[in-house]
Structures are given as structure tokens and as C-alpha cells.
Design a protein around this motif. Structure first.
Motif, PDB file in Angstrom:
ATOM      1  N   UNK A 486      33.309  75.459 -74.447  1.00 20.30           N
ATOM      2  CA  UNK A 486      33.873  74.273 -75.098  1.00 20.30           C
ATOM      3  C   UNK A 486      33.992  73.187 -74.036  1.00 20.30           C
ATOM      4  N   UNK A 487      33.253  72.102 -74.237  1.00 18.53           N
ATOM      5  CA  UNK A 487      33.293  70.978 -73.290  1.00 18.53           C
ATOM      6  C   UNK A 487      34.157  69.877 -73.888  1.00 18.53           C
ATOM      7  N   UNK A 488      35.058  69.351 -73.091  1.00 11.25           N
ATOM      8  CA  UNK A 488      35.925  68.259 -73.553  1.00 11.25           C
ATOM      9  C   UNK A 488      35.328  66.919 -73.119  1.00 11.25           C
ATOM     10  N   UNK A 489      35.209  66.005 -74.071  1.00 10.73           N
ATOM     11  CA  UNK A 489      34.714  64.657 -73.760  1.00 10.73           C
ATOM     12  C   UNK A 489      35.853  63.665 -73.954  1.00 10.73           C
ATOM     13  N   UNK A 493      32.723  60.806 -72.355  1.00 12.25           N
ATOM     14  CA  UNK A 493      32.278  61.310 -71.051  1.00 12.25           C
ATOM     15  C   UNK A 493      32.782  62.744 -70.881  1.00 12.25           C
ATOM     16  N   UNK A 494      31.889  63.727 -70.549  1.00  9.96           N
ATOM     17  CA  UNK A 494      32.379  65.100 -70.373  1.00  9.96           C
ATOM     18  C   UNK A 494      33.274  65.220 -69.136  1.00  9.96           C
ATOM     19  N   UNK A 495      34.386  65.969 -69.266  1.00 10.93           N
ATOM     20  CA  UNK A 495      35.285  66.211 -68.124  1.00 10.93           C
ATOM     21  C   UNK A 495      35.186  67.697 -67.800  1.00 10.93           C
ATOM     22  N   UNK A 530      38.513  58.202 -77.840  1.00  8.56           N
ATOM     23  CA  UNK A 530      38.293  59.443 -78.585  1.00  8.56           C
ATOM     24  C   UNK A 530      38.328  60.633 -77.616  1.00  8.56           C
ATOM     25  N   UNK A 531      39.053  61.708 -77.991  1.00  9.92           N
ATOM     26  CA  UNK A 531      39.042  62.958 -77.218  1.00  9.92           C
ATOM     27  C   UNK A 531      38.340  63.981 -78.098  1.00  9.92           C
ATOM     28  N   UNK A 532      37.170  64.471 -77.643  1.00  9.75           N
ATOM     29  CA  UNK A 532      36.353  65.346 -78.477  1.00  9.75           C
ATOM     30  C   UNK A 532      36.112  66.686 -77.795  1.00  9.75           C
ATOM     31  N   UNK A 533      35.872  67.706 -78.606  1.00 10.15           N
ATOM     32  CA  UNK A 533      35.509  69.028 -78.086  1.00 10.15           C
ATOM     33  C   UNK A 533      34.127  69.371 -78.617  1.00 10.15           C
ATOM     34  N   UNK A 534      33.229  69.720 -77.689  1.00 10.78           N
ATOM     35  CA  UNK A 534      31.853  70.035 -78.095  1.00 10.78           C
ATOM     36  C   UNK A 534      31.564  71.509 -77.805  1.00 10.78           C
TER      37      UNK A 534
END
Length: 603
Positions: A486-489, A493-495, A530-534
Motif C-alpha cells: 500500500x503506497x500513500x500519496x 506524490x508517493x511518500x 488529497x491523501x490517497x492509498x494505492x
């Protein structure tokens, strides 16, 4: 050698091992009264404050038996009780002929008691069961006796009852050691073989190795060799612990003591290794040696990026005293330069962090703990991954394997349902067996992914059982599993530092909690974030941090609505432009959000 006894004290955490050692020191007069203090053998501030033992402590005392009037030399090793330091307990047991199995009268047999008792049985040691804390108002001695009988099959007549705090019955323990524990075997005429069961670093004298000599003898001037890496050293000093380090002429077969031989790094004096004579070595090392492998990994970064070099020096100094700590340089786009560290468990991680803060005055940021995964790529290559940021892309992966542990939980029967639900439904555990552990006690055995129990499992287990359940675990190997990264953006931007690895079935729930938590912790900016999870190539969860807005309509006192709309539209476009060029500052608390994801459920 007939008058020598070597024993170890084993117990669950906080059952009174160090207090018993204190009373033995007092009774045998090994420490002057004016120098005596509580938890005498616990030398670190953290050990004394938390009331836990982190390092094994050897000790030599002389006791005159009341039964036959002879003076006996008793070597005692006080061991840690926490599951993180099991290997240290294992090696300590390999250095002795008998153990005192200490059980708290108010808590009864617990998970670590069972694990340590089985270890003592595996090593064929003489077990002296002792019930401690009999002076407590809630001590339940008959029930504890039944539990010990069930555990190791020793009749209640042979179980000693003491209060280490008050000093009641401690002399009976010393008499039992003399009467029941066999004297060491081995001779001074054979080739030298000594077991390293611990080591510590002294900045003036180098590494001090704690050894048990099984055969032969060792004295200053001898050339010795460590079996695993064939390094040769010259012995400078040999000595014993009384309880301070006291030099003596030589260590002979049956002795427990220390050797100083100009070893520069603790990592060269591996725990469990065999020391032998360099000119006439033994053909076979002592059995049971294995490399200590870290189980939990986390990123460690300096609180202020400029202190990277200071953090490296601090970790190097700490490693001199703690060979089980591993670290190598790492870089995160979000946190800058730091280190990827390997620990034995969460307590070990916490102790390292606290020692860095106290002893070196370093403020550090620790990322969420992870375990080590084996990834088989489509081209057949096998990769070991302990950092979620370096987890390969899903399109390249053939199979993923994760570490599993055998988990044992001891609990009163009324909490059985809740604990089974917690392990099987929430933590992906598989139940293997249940067994009776004496009156009103049940042992539950599970096979569980290690990643599931390093996060918040201990707290949830205690909450589900009102604090009555206790646990112990050991590694059983790797198993195939369906895992995703799970990548947090943040602002698209990915963190990397916020990436986590989760099971497919739990990915959405974890991502949802994480983005919501981050949206609370990241402060508002001039633009919407926006805080997203990919995961698996698509966005599976999103949360939005609203922009800080200036009230542009404040100057409009009535008038046409289109004028207001025009001002709002102009502001909206400005915010949109700002979002494209603006950078988001993420506070330190956000990186710790991963640790807090499960906290709300625990409360």
C-alpha cells in the motif's frame, strides 16, 4: 569440582528473578550491606526503571551448607524474561547444569514459564521449581502447585515456597541447589572448549566475553580461537563475577567467568560460539550455536537531518554492546538520510530508541516496524525485502512468502472465545491445538504470521482477557501469502516512508484507516490536499484535507450574486495553481500514524 554448582534462574517477565538474586547476594555476604541496593544486578537505568532484565547477569557466591558444613561455590546466571531475548536465555541454559524455575504465586504458570521450562527439559537440566511472592495477599499457592505439577510432573513436596522480597525460604533454595543440582563434568586435562553465553563492550579494554568452560583451562597469555570465524586472540585477563569483575589466575573446567582478549567488536564474539586453544583446537564446536537474526525492521532517521553522522556514531557505539542490533544506511525522499535497523522484537526496538535518547541525547524518528519477506520474481530470482518502499512492483512478482510463528497463549477458560476470535478472525491465525495447563488454565496454540503480532497484538490480547492472558512465540519458517504493497500519496506524490505491506483481505480497511489518520495529522495548507492509498495499481482509499480559505466575500456588503461568484471562482483557480506548485510539509507525528492505526480499537 565436587563443590561447584552452576545454575540459571528462569521465569516469566516480572516474576522476581532479580529480587531472588538480591537476597542470595545478601545471605551469602557477596555484597557489603552499605553497597546493597534493589535490583543489584540490573546495571542499566532502563532495566531499573522498567523493572525488567534486558541482559543476562552472571554471579559467583560462596555458601556454607547448614546440612554438612561444607562451603560450596555457586555460579548463578540471572536471565531476561521477555520473549524478545529468548536466545540469550537459551545460551545461558547451555552453560549450566540446573535451573530455578520461578513462578509468581499470584499469577501462576504463564506462557514464558512454559517455554522456559521446556527449554530446560531439552537441555536435560535439573529443575528446582520455586513459588515466589507467597507473602502477597492474593497469593494462590495450592493452585500454583497444581499448575507446576501439571507442567513438569514434579510432586508438590519438592516445590519450594519463598518470598524473595522478604527473604523467606531463600536459604532452602540454596540448600536445594547443593542437594539436587549435579556438579559439573569435564576435566582440565582435555582440549579447551568454552561456550560464550554473553558479551559486553568496555571502551578501555575491548570486548569482555562471558564464558562457561566445559573442558581444559584458560589463563592470561594463552592463544585462543573463536570457532565460527577462526579469529585468534591472546588472553589478557581471566576472572569471575563476585558480583563485580574480579581477576583470577585461570578459569578451569566447570567455571563460569569472563575473558578479556583484545577483541575489538562484540560482533566477533558471537553468543553461542565456542572458544578453543589456537594451537590445539577441538575438532567439534559445542552444540546449538546459531546466528541471531533480527525479526523486526524499522527505518530510523535523525530528528534533525544534519545529525545523520551523529546518529551513525551513536548506533555504532550501541552495537558494540548489543550485537543483535543490525543497521545499514538508507534514504527516504520524505525523511532524508537515515538507517534501516533490525531488532529482535518491539521491546528491543523500544529499548534501543530509549538508549539513543538517554545515552547519546539523540532524537530519532522510527518508521512503522516490518518483518522480512521473501519475494520470488517472475524471472525466478529470489529477493529478501524488509522495507516496504523497496517491495517490487506487482507486475514483477510471482510469489510472496511471509514469516510465520508458533504462538502459545495461556488464559483462563472464560476468555477463550474472545482470544480465538482475535487470533483467527483478526490476525489470520490458524489454531493447531488446545491443552490443559492446570486448574482454570488453558494453552491455545496457533500458527500466525509474524507481521500480525508485532503491531498491536499484545495490547489487544491483554484487553480481550482483562490482563490475564500471557503469550510466547517462536519462528517456524516462511509460508506463501497474498500480500500487497500500500503506497500513500500526499498531493499525488508517493511518500515512501508511509508505505506498508498488508494482506489482500485487509488492504482496504488498513488503507482507509491510514488515510483518515493522516488527514487528521497533516496540517491544513493554502490549498486542498488529497491523501490517497494505492494498491495493486489503483487508488483504493482517499481522504481530503480542506484548504485554509481566506473569506474573500467579507468586503461584499450585498450587491449582485454574480460578483460574489466571480470572486469565489478567482480564489478557486488560485488554489488550483498553488496545489500544482506548492509542497506539503508532513509532521513527524504523521510517520508514527502507522503505529497508531489500531489504537482506536484498543481503547
Amino acid at each position: 569440582m565436587k563443590n561447584v554448582r552452576n545454575i540459571s534462574i528462569i521465569a516469566h517477565i516480572d516474576h522476581g528473578k532479580t529480587t531472588l538474586s538480591d537476597r542470595i547476594l545478601e545471605i551469602t555476604g557477596a555484597v557489603e550491606k552499605r553497597k546493597m541496593r534493589e535490583q543489584f544486578l540490573d546495571s542499566m537505568d532502563i532495566e531499573r526503571e522498567r523493572g525488567i532484565t534486558i541482559k543476562s547477569h552472571p554471579l559467583r557466591v560462596f555458601y556454607k551448607s547448614k546440612k554438612n558444613g561444607k562451603v560450596y561455590e555457586i555460579n548463578i546466571v540471572d536471565t531476561p524474561g521477555h520473549v524478545d531475548f529468548t536466545y540469550e536465555v537459551d545460551r545461558s541454559l547451555a552453560a549450566v547444569e540446573g535451573v530455578i524455575l520461578l513462578v509468581d504465586a499470584s499469577q501462576g504458570v504463564q506462557a514464558q514459564t512454559v517455554a522456559n521450562a521446556y527449554k530446560a527439559i531439552e537441555h536435560n537440566l535439573e529443575i528446582i521449581p520455586v513459588i515466589n511472592k507467597i507473602d502477597l495477599p492474593n497469593a494462590n499457592i495450592p493452585e500454583t502447585e497444581l499448575e507446576i505439577e501439571d507442567l513438569i510432573g514434579i510432586s508438590s513436596e519438592e516445590i519450594l515456597k519463598v518470598s524473595a522480597k522478604e527473604g523467606i525460604g531463600v536459604e532452602d533454595v540454596l540448600e536445594a541447589i547443593i542437594g539436587r543440582v549435579p556438579s559439573p563434568k569435564g576435566t582440565e586435562n582435555e582440549k579447551l572448549s568454552a561456550l560464550i553465553f554473553d558479551a559486553k563492550y568496555d571502551k578501555y579494554r575491548g570486548v569482555i566475553t562471558y564464558v562457561r568452560v566445559f573442558n581444559g583451562e584458560i589463563k592470561p597469555g594463552d592463544k585462543i580461537m573463536t570457532y565460527s570465524n577462526k579469529q585468534v586472540y591472546e588472553v589478557v585477563e581471566t576472572g569471575v563475577f563476585t558480583p563485580d569483575m574480579t581477576p583470577i589466575e585461570k578459569l578451569k573446567a566447570g567455571d563460569i567467568g569472563y575473558i578479556i582478549a583484545g577483541i575489538k567488536e562484540v560482533s566477533l564474539a558471537k553468543i553461542g560460539d565456542t572458544i578453543t586453544n589456537a594451537t590445539d583446537p577441538v575438532e567439534e564446536p559445542l552444540p546449538g550455536y546459531k546466528e541471531i537474526k533480527p525479526m523486526v525492521f524499522a527505518g530510523m532517521y535523525p530528528g534533525v537531518p544534519e545529525y545523520y553522522e551523529e546518529l551513525r556514531k551513536a548506533l555504532e557505539k550501541l552495537k558494540l554492546n548489543d550485537s543483535s542490533l543490525t543497521f545499514y544506511p538508507d534514504h527516504s525522499p520524505a525523511l532524508g538520510f537515515g538507517f534501516r535497523c533490525g531488532f529482535l522484537g518491539l521491546l528491543h526496538m523500544d529499548v534501543v530508541r530509549e538508549r539513543l535518547e538517554r545515552e547519546f541525547e539523540m532524537t530519532v524518528i522510527l518508521t512503522a516496524p516490518n518483518v522480512e519477506y521473501k519475494v520470488i520474481l517472475k524471472n525466478g530470482e529470489e529477493v529478501i525485502v524488509n522495507d516496504p518502499a523497496k517491495f517490487p512492483d506487482e507486475s514483477m512478482i510471482q510469489e510472496v512468502y511471509e514469516p510465520y510463528v508458533k504462538l502459545s497463549i495461556i488464559t483462563p477458560p472464560e476468555y477463550l472465545g474472545k482470544l480465538m476470535n482475535l487470533v483467527q478472525n483478526e490476525k489470520r491465525g490458524i489454531m493447531t491445538s488446545t491443552e490443559n495447563a492446570g486448574f482454570e488454565r488453558v494453552v491455545l496454540n496457533f500458527e500466525v504470521p509474524l507481521a500480525e503480532i508485532i503491531f498491536d497484538f499484545f495490547d489487544k490480547m491483554k484487553a480481550s482477557s482483562r490482563g490475564y492472558a500471557s503469550m510466547d512465540y517462536e519462528m517456524i519458517g516462511y509460508r506463501k501469502s497474498e500480500l500487497v504493497k500500500i503506497t500513500i500519496l500526499v498531493n499525488k506524490e508517493p511518500v515512501d516512508a508511509l508505505s506498508i505491506i498488508a494482506h489482500k483481505n485487509k488492504a482496504y480497511a488498513m488503507a482507509r484507516k491510514l488515510v483518515d489518520k493522516l488527514a487528521e495529522l497533516i496540517p491544513q495548507h493554502q490549498f486542498e490536499i488529497p491523501v490517497q492509498a494505492r494498491a495493486g495499481g489503483r487508488i483504493i482509499a482517499r481522504s481530503t484535507i480542506k484548504a485554509l480559505r481566506k473569506d474573500v466575500l467579507a468586503k461584499c456588503y450585498g450587491g449582485d450574486v454574480t460578483r460574489k461568484m466571480k470572486l469565489l471562482q478567482k480564489q478557486k483557480e488560485g488554489k488550483k495553481r498553488l496545489r500544482e506548485i506548492g509542497s506539503v510539509s508532513i509532521p513527524q507525528e504523521a510517520f508514527l500514524a502507522l503505529l497508531k492505526v489500531g489504537e482506536d480499537e484498543n481503547k
